[in-house]
Design a protein around this motif. Structure first.
Motif, short mmCIF file in Angstrom:
data_model
loop_
_atom_site.label_atom_id
_atom_site.label_comp_id
_atom_site.label_asym_id
_atom_site.label_seq_id
_atom_site.Cartn_x
_atom_site.Cartn_y
_atom_site.Cartn_z
N LYS A 144 0.67 -1.12 -0.02
CA LYS A 144 0.12 -0.08 -0.08
C LYS A 144 0.79 1.28 0.00
O LYS A 144 0.58 2.31 -0.87
CB LYS A 144 -0.86 -0.04 1.24
CG LYS A 144 -1.80 1.22 1.17
CD LYS A 144 -2.76 1.16 2.68
CE LYS A 144 -3.22 2.47 2.71
NZ LYS A 144 -4.30 2.46 3.81
N GLU A 145 1.90 1.42 0.89
CA GLU A 145 2.91 2.55 0.86
C GLU A 145 3.43 2.65 -0.27
O GLU A 145 3.90 3.86 -0.89
CB GLU A 145 3.49 2.35 2.35
CG GLU A 145 2.95 2.80 3.47
CD GLU A 145 3.88 2.84 4.61
OE1 GLU A 145 5.05 2.20 4.58
OE2 GLU A 145 3.36 3.28 5.68
N ASN B 89 1.26 4.16 -2.99
CA ASN B 89 1.14 5.48 -2.72
C ASN B 89 2.34 6.25 -2.93
O ASN B 89 2.01 7.44 -3.48
CB ASN B 89 0.52 5.77 -1.14
CG ASN B 89 -0.62 5.19 -0.95
OD1 ASN B 89 -1.67 4.85 -1.58
ND2 ASN B 89 -0.91 4.94 0.52
N ASP C 34 4.18 11.55 3.81
CA ASP C 34 3.46 10.63 4.47
C ASP C 34 2.65 9.49 3.55
O ASP C 34 1.67 10.02 2.95
CB ASP C 34 2.33 11.23 5.60
CG ASP C 34 1.67 9.82 6.39
OD1 ASP C 34 2.02 8.93 6.02
OD2 ASP C 34 0.37 10.46 6.82
N SER D 56 1.05 6.87 3.87
CA SER D 56 -0.32 6.03 4.36
C SER D 56 -1.36 6.33 3.49
O SER D 56 -2.55 5.81 3.75
CB SER D 56 -0.49 6.45 5.98
OG SER D 56 -0.89 7.73 5.88
N LYS D 57 -1.14 7.28 2.64
CA LYS D 57 -2.30 7.75 1.91
C LYS D 57 -1.70 8.09 0.42
O LYS D 57 -0.67 8.28 0.47
CB LYS D 57 -2.87 8.92 2.17
CG LYS D 57 -2.00 10.31 2.37
CD LYS D 57 -2.89 11.70 2.88
CE LYS D 57 -3.86 12.01 1.94
NZ LYS D 57 -3.25 12.54 0.62
N PRO D 58 -2.48 7.86 -0.61
CA PRO D 58 -2.11 8.40 -2.17
C PRO D 58 -2.11 9.84 -2.16
O PRO D 58 -2.71 10.53 -1.16
CB PRO D 58 -2.98 7.75 -2.92
CG PRO D 58 -4.47 7.78 -2.06
CD PRO D 58 -3.80 7.42 -0.86
N TRP D 59 -1.42 10.54 -3.28
CA TRP D 59 -1.33 11.97 -3.41
C TRP D 59 -1.56 12.18 -4.88
O TRP D 59 -1.67 11.45 -5.71
CB TRP D 59 0.14 12.49 -3.13
CG TRP D 59 0.55 12.28 -1.87
CD1 TRP D 59 1.11 11.33 -1.08
CD2 TRP D 59 0.58 13.47 -0.53
NE1 TRP D 59 1.25 11.75 0.25
CE2 TRP D 59 0.93 12.83 0.46
CE3 TRP D 59 0.00 14.71 -0.75
CZ2 TRP D 59 0.88 13.63 1.65
CZ3 TRP D 59 -0.20 15.22 0.37
CH2 TRP D 59 0.22 14.89 1.57
N GLU E 298 -3.78 18.29 -4.01
CA GLU E 298 -3.52 18.12 -2.52
C GLU E 298 -2.20 18.96 -2.49
O GLU E 298 -1.94 19.89 -1.35
CB GLU E 298 -3.40 16.93 -2.14
CG GLU E 298 -4.86 16.19 -1.95
CD GLU E 298 -4.71 14.89 -1.56
OE1 GLU E 298 -5.03 14.55 -0.50
OE2 GLU E 298 -4.10 14.01 -2.39
#
Length: 523
Positions: free
Chosen positions: A452-453, A456, A491, A493-496, A500
């Protein structure tokens, strides 16, 4: 370059003919045509030569004492255009045209050719004859060279390299029938001796850019030479120095670290004009990283008037060249970088892995078929399989998830000349899992313990924002970890997505529009 016609005009002027039978007759300047022939030795178009001469104080062309030197003359265009200005500027001082021409040719204009052929071309441009002593020369000299010299010299070999230019003995120690490329101006400890310690007010030229060292390809494994012409000219301590050179020194270039530091710290560079795409300067010529020309003023001590030119758009700003240890050529990009730096302290130049992350060169290949306990190898030819013991670097991260891109800039250092004028900057961003590695063909960006990371992170590097920040520090065809110096860590832990990132760093609508006009979206 024959001398079959006697020239009555002092110096040939490019001109457009009149109208005959309703058809406009165009008489092209031969040096404009010549400038479009080759990108091996880049010839300077007359229009560009005059743009450079316009940077000089024009009273120089009204003085009988101003001395000019082109230490790397090819077509003779700089000397010819200077002669035109002196002929106009000295009309009141020396009313007789022939006397004026003789004074200019014998006491004000000097050149050092880079080959025997270019010496004849330069004399033909300046004297209207390749032989300055013949009856066709517009100003008579006692010898054929006039003041445009050429000496066939040899490299000085020390342990297989030339002590002056670094040329490879294996490549350039060859027969007399082949060009040595041992340029006289940079193959001497003391350039003052070339013209009997003469003091020059202006040194101007377009030097040879590089020398193939016999390595892995023309341009990629070439040895830069232009820096040596600049440094040698500075040793002569002219009042003004004007040279047009590749812009690669801004942020990279083989062996150019000391040259870049010297140039960026030199407060005598008064004007710097930059063409990120070389075709905007030299039509039809592709030079990775673009080209620039500069005015160095011995008496000046201040900030630099920097002008970036893309097509017909000029972006101008007074700059401190040494704000960073590289030069950010993009004025809008400089503002964006400032915003990022104000919020961030960790950047990807400290995280991206060095070249050859697993010790496997770009030509390395494994077995085509899977075998037990093998490791998957990704190379430019696809997937193969190797034993884990063949990995000589970073073996401890083989079992992680990894994000990588190709090491070659797909825009070829800004010479792709795409119809839309936009850039990709990087190849596609890819993710591989445990038990998968890459060759030197690729650049390893980051490693993670979970998919996942890693995904992302890959989404982050696909954004226009990130690829633009890479481009700000990129002037060559190869991408290296140093080119990520302005890409901030996030970070994962989420996509970009771009929106944003634009908001996070406070980009204006103008800055966003600029990035999106420069960088293509990546799926």
């Amino acid at each position: 370059m024959n001398n079959n016609s006697n020239q009555s005009a002092a110096v040939p002027l490019p001109s457009r003919g009149g109208v005959r039978g309703g058809v406009s007759n165009y008489n092209p300047d031969v040096l404009s045509c010549l400038a479009n022939l080759s990108n091996d030795e880049v010839f300077t178009p007359p229009q560009l030569a005059n743009q450079m001469l316009d940077l000089l104080p024009q009273e120089l062309f009204r003085s009988l004492d101003t001395k000019f030197l082109d230490p790397c003359t090819k077509s003779g265009v700089f000397l010819r255009e200077i002669a035109k200005r002196l002929i106009d500027g000295l009309a009141n001082e020396i009313p007789d045209l022939q006397e004026r021409i003789d004074h200019i040719m014998h006491h004000q204009l000097y050149g050092i050719a880079i080959t025997r052929l270019t010496s004849m071309m330069s004399r033909r441009s300046l004297y209207c004859s390749k032989d300055a002593s013949c009856r066709y020369s517009i100003s008579h000299f006692d010898d054929a060279d006039g003041h445009i010299r050429f000496s066939e010299i040899q490299h000085t070999w020390i342990q297989g390299k030339c002590r002056y230019c670094g040329a490879s003995q294996e490549v350039y120690d060859r027969g007399e029938d082949l060009e040595t490329h041992a340029y006289e101006f940079i193959h001497t400890e003391n350039p003052n001796t070339l013209y009997n310690n003469m003091t020059f007010d202006v040194i101007i030229g377009n030097p040879p850019y590089q020398l193939n060292d016999g390595g892995s390809g023309k341009g990629i494994s070439a040895l830069p030479l232009y820096n040596k012409f600049v440094e040698q000219s500075q040793r002569l301590n002219p009042r003004y120095l004007l040279m047009i050179i590749p812009s690669r020194w801004f942020a990279g270039g083989r062996g150019l670290n000391d040259f870049r530091e010297s140039m960026l710290n030199d407060r005598r560079i008064k004007v710097l004009v930059d063409y990120p795409k070389s075709r905007d300067c030299f039509p039809g010529v592709d030079i990775a990283g673009g080209v620039c020309y500069f005015l160095w003023d011995r008496e000046y001590d201040g900030l630099c008037d920097y002008r970036s030119i893309i097509k017909d758009t000029v972006s101008e700003r007074i700059r401190n060249l040494h704000e960073f240890d590289i030069f950010i050529r993009d004025n809008i990009g400089l503002d964006i970088v400032h915003k990022v730096l104000s919020q961030q302290s960790v950047f990807y130049s400290s995280l991206v892995y060095s070249s050859t992350p697993f010790g496997l060169r770009s030509f390395y290949r494994g077995e085509k078929n899977y075998f037990p306990n093998s490791v998957i190898l990704h190379s430019s030819e696809g997937v193969s399989y190797i034993e884990k013991k063949e990995i000589t670097r970073n073996a401890d991260i083989v079992d992680t998830y990894k994000v990588y891109i190709g090491k070659i800039n797909p825009d070829r250092g800004g010479v792709n000349n795409a119809a839309d004028g936009m850039m990709n900057v990087t190849t596609k961003v890819s993710t591989i899992g445990p038990n998968e590695i890459i060759t030197e063909t690729y650049l390893l960006l980051h490693k993670f313990d979970n998919k996942k990371e890693a995904d992302n992170c890959a989404s982050y590097f696909r954004t226009r924002f990130v690829r633009y920040l890479i481009s700000v520090a990129l002037t060559s065809m190869n991408i290296a970890k140093e080119n990520f110096r302005f890409v901030p860590l996030q970070d994962f832990s989420k996509p970009w997505i771009d929106e944003e990132l634009y908001a996070k760093y406070g980009l204006t609508e103008e800055e966003i529009a600029f990035i999106e006009s420069m960088i293509r979206p990546m799926e």
